[in-house]
Design a protein around this motif. Sequence first.
Motif, mmCIF file in Angstrom:
data_model
loop_
_atom_site.group_PDB
_atom_site.id
_atom_site.type_symbol
_atom_site.label_atom_id
_atom_site.label_comp_id
_atom_site.label_asym_id
_atom_site.label_seq_id
_atom_site.Cartn_x
_atom_site.Cartn_y
_atom_site.Cartn_z
ATOM 1 N N ASN A 187 -5.906 -2.155 5.195
ATOM 2 C CA ASN A 187 -5.869 -1.575 3.841
ATOM 3 C C ASN A 187 -5.460 -2.613 2.805
ATOM 4 O O ASN A 187 -6.002 -2.646 1.703
ATOM 5 C CB ASN A 187 -4.900 -0.394 3.787
ATOM 6 C CG ASN A 187 -5.439 0.830 4.496
ATOM 7 O OD1 ASN A 187 -6.635 0.951 4.726
ATOM 8 N ND2 ASN A 187 -4.556 1.743 4.862
ATOM 9 N N ASN A 197 -9.258 -4.162 -3.000
ATOM 10 C CA ASN A 197 -7.896 -4.478 -3.442
ATOM 11 C C ASN A 197 -7.800 -5.914 -3.950
ATOM 12 O O ASN A 197 -7.166 -6.173 -4.974
ATOM 13 C CB ASN A 197 -6.892 -4.266 -2.315
ATOM 14 C CG ASN A 197 -6.672 -2.795 -2.029
ATOM 15 O OD1 ASN A 197 -6.904 -1.944 -2.879
ATOM 16 N ND2 ASN A 197 -6.215 -2.495 -0.832
ATOM 17 N N GLN A 235 4.271 -0.821 5.986
ATOM 18 C CA GLN A 235 3.582 -1.032 4.715
ATOM 19 C C GLN A 235 3.285 -2.515 4.612
ATOM 20 O O GLN A 235 4.148 -3.334 4.903
ATOM 21 C CB GLN A 235 4.465 -0.647 3.532
ATOM 22 C CG GLN A 235 4.486 0.793 3.158
ATOM 23 C CD GLN A 235 5.286 1.000 1.897
ATOM 24 O OE1 GLN A 235 6.309 0.375 1.700
ATOM 25 N NE2 GLN A 235 4.810 1.890 1.046
ATOM 26 N N SER A 254 0.842 -1.191 0.000
ATOM 27 C CA SER A 254 0.000 0.000 0.000
ATOM 28 C C SER A 254 0.883 1.249 0.000
ATOM 29 O O SER A 254 1.976 1.239 0.559
ATOM 30 C CB SER A 254 -0.913 -0.002 1.228
ATOM 31 O OG SER A 254 -0.132 -0.098 2.394
ATOM 32 N N LYS A 273 -8.420 -5.241 1.957
ATOM 33 C CA LYS A 273 -9.751 -4.754 1.588
ATOM 34 C C LYS A 273 -10.290 -5.578 0.413
ATOM 35 O O LYS A 273 -9.530 -5.948 -0.480
ATOM 36 C CB LYS A 273 -9.681 -3.287 1.162
ATOM 37 C CG LYS A 273 -9.558 -2.310 2.288
ATOM 38 C CD LYS A 273 -9.569 -0.893 1.738
ATOM 39 C CE LYS A 273 -9.453 0.113 2.848
ATOM 40 N NZ LYS A 273 -9.399 1.495 2.325
ATOM 41 N N GLU A 327 -3.841 -0.834 10.714
ATOM 42 C CA GLU A 327 -4.467 -0.114 9.603
ATOM 43 C C GLU A 327 -3.866 -0.540 8.260
ATOM 44 O O GLU A 327 -4.577 -0.660 7.259
ATOM 45 C CB GLU A 327 -4.285 1.393 9.801
ATOM 46 C CG GLU A 327 -5.073 2.233 8.829
ATOM 47 C CD GLU A 327 -4.925 3.720 9.115
ATOM 48 O OE1 GLU A 327 -5.155 4.489 8.163
ATOM 49 O OE2 GLU A 327 -4.590 4.101 10.244
ATOM 50 N N ALA A 328 -2.562 -0.803 8.245
ATOM 51 C CA ALA A 328 -1.902 -1.246 7.012
ATOM 52 C C ALA A 328 -2.411 -2.625 6.589
ATOM 53 O O ALA A 328 -2.631 -2.870 5.398
ATOM 54 C CB ALA A 328 -0.395 -1.273 7.206
#
Length: 117
Positions: free
Chosen positions: A48, A54, A92, A36, A51, A44-45
């Motif tokens: 993300n 993605n 990340q 990401s 998701k 949170e990474a």
Amino acid sequence: MKLNRLCLVALLSFFFGTASATEYIFRDLMANTLPSPGCVVEQEAIANASKPYNIKNYSKKFCQTQGYGWHVEAVKDEGKAVCTDCASGKKQCHLEDVVVTCKRIKPGSVGMLPGKS
């Protein structure tokens, strides 16, 4: 009255009787997503990276790399999140070992073939 029914049955059998089964070629792929953009807190990474948006877009890209006509049939495994360190304790993340089943119409199974009648 019988003539109308007979015509209706003949017409329906003509349209529904000509349907042919489409044959597909299937292929399973395993690939990794890209990390990401930007660095955020680990939870949170991971959120993300995993998701549904993605996963859907990357699985579509995985199948499209096989060539023209390849489409996603199913996502068999969403893989596992792997994170790398960034500055100041942020991370990340990306998904590794995403397994996708791709499909393509088998050549010659649909449509008219040259020289065939």
